[in-house]
Enzyme design. Structure first.
Site, mmCIF file in Angstrom:
data_model
loop_
_atom_site.group_PDB
_atom_site.id
_atom_site.type_symbol
_atom_site.label_atom_id
_atom_site.label_comp_id
_atom_site.label_asym_id
_atom_site.label_seq_id
_atom_site.Cartn_x
_atom_site.Cartn_y
_atom_site.Cartn_z
ATOM 1 N N HIS A 11 39.678 30.212 42.242
ATOM 2 C CA HIS A 11 40.121 31.338 43.483
ATOM 3 C C HIS A 11 39.050 32.722 43.290
ATOM 4 O O HIS A 11 39.083 33.295 44.080
ATOM 5 C CB HIS A 11 41.370 31.718 43.059
ATOM 6 C CG HIS A 11 42.470 30.778 43.593
ATOM 7 N ND1 HIS A 11 42.497 29.422 43.249
ATOM 8 C CD2 HIS A 11 43.355 31.064 44.532
ATOM 9 C CE1 HIS A 11 43.698 29.083 43.758
ATOM 10 N NE2 HIS A 11 44.196 30.031 44.498
ATOM 11 N N SER A 12 38.138 32.379 42.345
ATOM 12 C CA SER A 12 37.293 33.905 42.077
ATOM 13 C C SER A 12 35.925 33.107 42.189
ATOM 14 O O SER A 12 35.458 32.108 41.564
ATOM 15 C CB SER A 12 37.486 34.133 40.575
ATOM 16 O OG SER A 12 36.548 34.961 40.112
#
Length: 129
Positions: A11-12
């Site tokens: 997600h990052s």
């Protein structure tokens, strides 16, 4: 014979890049490696198209193992795998191993010529300890 490819999905963007950097430092260029992180707007999230592109970049006829960090990454990775043509879809395995440790172990196994199933299994063995 080519080695199994590894895809890191987080997600990052920074987590994905950092995990990939660790893999490269451990196994060099012996394993096809790609990563993607963040959504299309640069925030936290994952993007199905970007995951599909990462699978293409890490493609190996020996197969590809995709490692993910959170549930949404898993769902979007499944969607990206479904978008592949039949011949490729069967060679892509989704692993629920811990992202960073799993990626390093998967790449080490892949660099030794292990099959996609062996790479996935070794990465996932971490969870049973």
């Amino acid at each position: 014979m080519s080695n199994v490819g590894i895809v890191i999905v987080s997600h990052s963007a920074k987590v994905a890049e950092g995990a990939a950097d660790m893999v490269r430092q451990m196994v060099g260029d012996s394993v096809p490696l790609a990563y993607t992180g963040g959504n299309a707007d640069g925030g936290l999230g994952t993007d199905v198209g970007a995951i599909a592109d990462a699978i293409e970049r890490a493609w190996s006829d020996a197969g590809v193992v995709v490692l993910v960090d959170l549930g949404g990454a898993e769902t979007n990775s499944e969607m990206a795998i479904e978008m592949l043509d039949d011949a490729r879809r069967g060679k892509v395995l989704l692993s629920n191993a811990p992202l960073v440790e799993g990626a390093v172990i998967a790449a080490a196994e892949a660099s030794g010529g292990a099959s996609a199933l062996q790479v996935k299994s070794m990465a996932e063995e971490l969870q049973s300890h």
